[in-house]
Scaffold this motif. Structure first.
Motif, PDB file in Angstrom:
ATOM      1  N   VAL A 183       0.850  -1.192   0.000  1.00 38.15           N
ATOM      2  CA  VAL A 183       0.000   0.000   0.000  1.00 38.15           C
ATOM      3  C   VAL A 183       0.885   1.241   0.000  1.00 38.15           C
ATOM      4  N   LYS A 195      -2.014  -0.978  -3.897  1.00 33.54           N
ATOM      5  CA  LYS A 195      -3.108  -0.059  -3.640  1.00 33.54           C
ATOM      6  C   LYS A 195      -2.525   1.306  -3.299  1.00 33.54           C
ATOM      7  N   SER A 227      -6.955   1.238  -9.277  1.00 37.48           N
ATOM      8  CA  SER A 227      -6.241   0.861  -8.045  1.00 37.48           C
ATOM      9  C   SER A 227      -5.974   2.025  -7.106  1.00 37.48           C
ATOM     10  N   ILE A 275      -7.381   4.799  -4.301  1.00 38.93           N
ATOM     11  CA  ILE A 275      -8.436   5.061  -3.322  1.00 38.93           C
ATOM     12  C   ILE A 275      -8.304   6.510  -2.883  1.00 38.93           C
ATOM     13  N   ARG A 287      -9.118   1.332   6.678  1.00 42.33           N
ATOM     14  CA  ARG A 287      -9.063   1.032   5.252  1.00 42.33           C
ATOM     15  C   ARG A 287      -7.791   0.266   4.910  1.00 42.33           C
ATOM     16  N   THR A 331      -8.269  -3.309   6.033  1.00 42.99           N
ATOM     17  CA  THR A 331      -9.188  -4.023   5.146  1.00 42.99           C
ATOM     18  C   THR A 331      -8.514  -4.404   3.840  1.00 42.99           C
ATOM     19  N   GLU A 332      -7.725  -3.489   3.273  1.00 39.32           N
ATOM     20  CA  GLU A 332      -7.009  -3.787   2.032  1.00 39.32           C
ATOM     21  C   GLU A 332      -6.033  -4.945   2.233  1.00 39.32           C
ATOM     22  N   ILE A 363     -13.130  -7.275  -0.012  1.00 39.29           N
ATOM     23  CA  ILE A 363     -12.527  -6.192  -0.783  1.00 39.29           C
ATOM     24  C   ILE A 363     -13.064  -4.863  -0.270  1.00 39.29           C
ATOM     25  N   ALA A 364     -12.171  -3.917  -0.035  1.00 41.60           N
ATOM     26  CA  ALA A 364     -12.598  -2.564   0.325  1.00 41.60           C
ATOM     27  C   ALA A 364     -12.964  -1.797  -0.939  1.00 41.60           C
ATOM     28  N   SER A 419     -16.887  -2.440   2.914  1.00 36.41           N
ATOM     29  CA  SER A 419     -16.235  -3.707   2.576  1.00 36.41           C
ATOM     30  C   SER A 419     -17.226  -4.593   1.838  1.00 36.41           C
TER      31      SER A 419
END
Length: 341
Positions: free
Chosen positions: A51, A78, A99, A101, A115, A118-119, A240-241, A254
């Motif tokens: 991330v 992400k 991809s 956010i 977040r 969750t990812e 998946i978020a 989610s």
């Protein structure tokens, strides 16, 4: 799984703030930092980054170039972009990048940690998500743990008592003992709340855990067969978020399962039956993003069931890609075939 996070920001105060926010989450994350695009690109080339978190400011116009390059060359990463009351034009540009956010620095900073977790689908605190319950119970058995587990799956809640690794008792609605344990072990996409405080419980289950797992698997196969025959579209479990828009308000949620006909999302927003939502779905496989409208057709205490309104082949291809990702490695599952609209 290595959970490497890269924070990119030229403002060292913000860099330290975001780093401190994520580092205080129990040591689940390895935090790396970069103050410019060059450092960031060198980092993703040498470290397995999952991330990237960065800010977009008027005084750093080249940062948008970094975001687009990461999306193009590293679609599995992400990228979380934070802005401060961004103009509609910038929001639109961000929304077109796969991809990526988008978080508003003013309103969504409290959502950042949730977040990220969750990812990554990792555990945090005394809670677990994104892990198979049978696998977790086997881990407890190997480690000889003693604990009480509260298991939640959508609107279902059950309890399991483990003593020195052995499953001793279970409660689910009006069921107890073995019957309750089998029912709970058949649930998908569970939340596991762990309580290690001492408990006194009367033993109700005497058969070995592996035998319970095998019997639960047989019941699960029977249930899946029944559901396959009763549903128009088969559902596939995944975590998946994503974002959705309801009455022109963007929210994070989610997605817990999906089919060609609809999905189930977890959200803390109060939604109404028959309300229309617009979900934004992204597929690293397709390197694209699209929006899909859906109608709320079911509600429970954790979220809502959505019926899709599919209008294009691209939308069907997006759902197909997400389904294919959810059943990767499952030899018994066959992806549904796409037909034109």
């Amino acid at each position: 799984m290595i959970n490497n996070i890269l924070i990119v920001d030229g403002d060292r105060t913000m860099l330290q703030t975001l780093t401190g926010l994520l580092k205080c989450q129990g040591g689940f994350l390895d935090i790396h930092t970069a103050t410019d695009n060059k450092m960031a690109l060198e980092m993703v080339q040498t470290v397995q980054i999952r991330v990237v978190i960065t800010t977009l400011r008027a005084e750093e116009p080249s940062r948008f170039e970094l975001v687009t390059r990461l999306s193009r060359e590293y679609p599995s990463i992400k990228v979380m972009v934070m802005t401060n009351n961004a103009q509609p034009l910038l929001r639109a540009k961000i929304s077109r990048i796969p991809s990526v956010i988008h978080l508003d620095q003013t309103h969504d900073i409290s959502m950042l940690t949730k977040r990220v977790f969750t990812e990554l689908q990792i555990d945090y605190g005394g809670h677990l998500r994104g892990i198979n319950l049978s696998t977790f119970l086997q881990m407890m058995e190997l480690e000889g743990k003693t604990c009480t587990l509260q298991i939640t799956s959508k609107d279902n809640v059950g309890y399991l008592w483990v003593q020195k690794g052995q499953l001793l008792a279970a409660r689910e609605n009006l069921s107890t003992g073995k019957d309750a344990a089998l029912q709970i072990m058949s649930w998908k996409n569970v939340f596991i709340d762990i309580d290690y405080s001492p408990q006194t419980i009367k033993p109700e289950i005497s058969i070995p855990l592996m035998m319970l797992i095998m019997e639960s698997g047989q019941l699960d196969d029977e249930k899946n067969h029944t559901m396959k025959n009763s549903r128009v579209h088969r559902r596939y479990d995944l975590l998946i978020a994503l974002d959705y828009n309801a009455k022109n308000v963007q929210r994070h949620c989610s997605l817990r399962d999906i089919s060609l006909g609809g999905a189930y999302i977890e959200t803390d927003q109060e939604l109404n039956m028959d309300q229309t939502l617009t979900l934004t779905l992204t597929s690293p496989k397709l390197k694209s993003r699209c929006t899909i409208d859906g109608t709320v057709v079911r509600q429970d205490t954790h979220g809502v069931g959505i019926s899709f309104k599919l209008r294009s082949l691209q939308q069907r291809q997006m759902i197909q890609a997400m389904i294919s990702g959810s059943i990767k490695g499952d030899e018994k599952a066959t992806p549904p075939q796409i037909t034109g609209i």
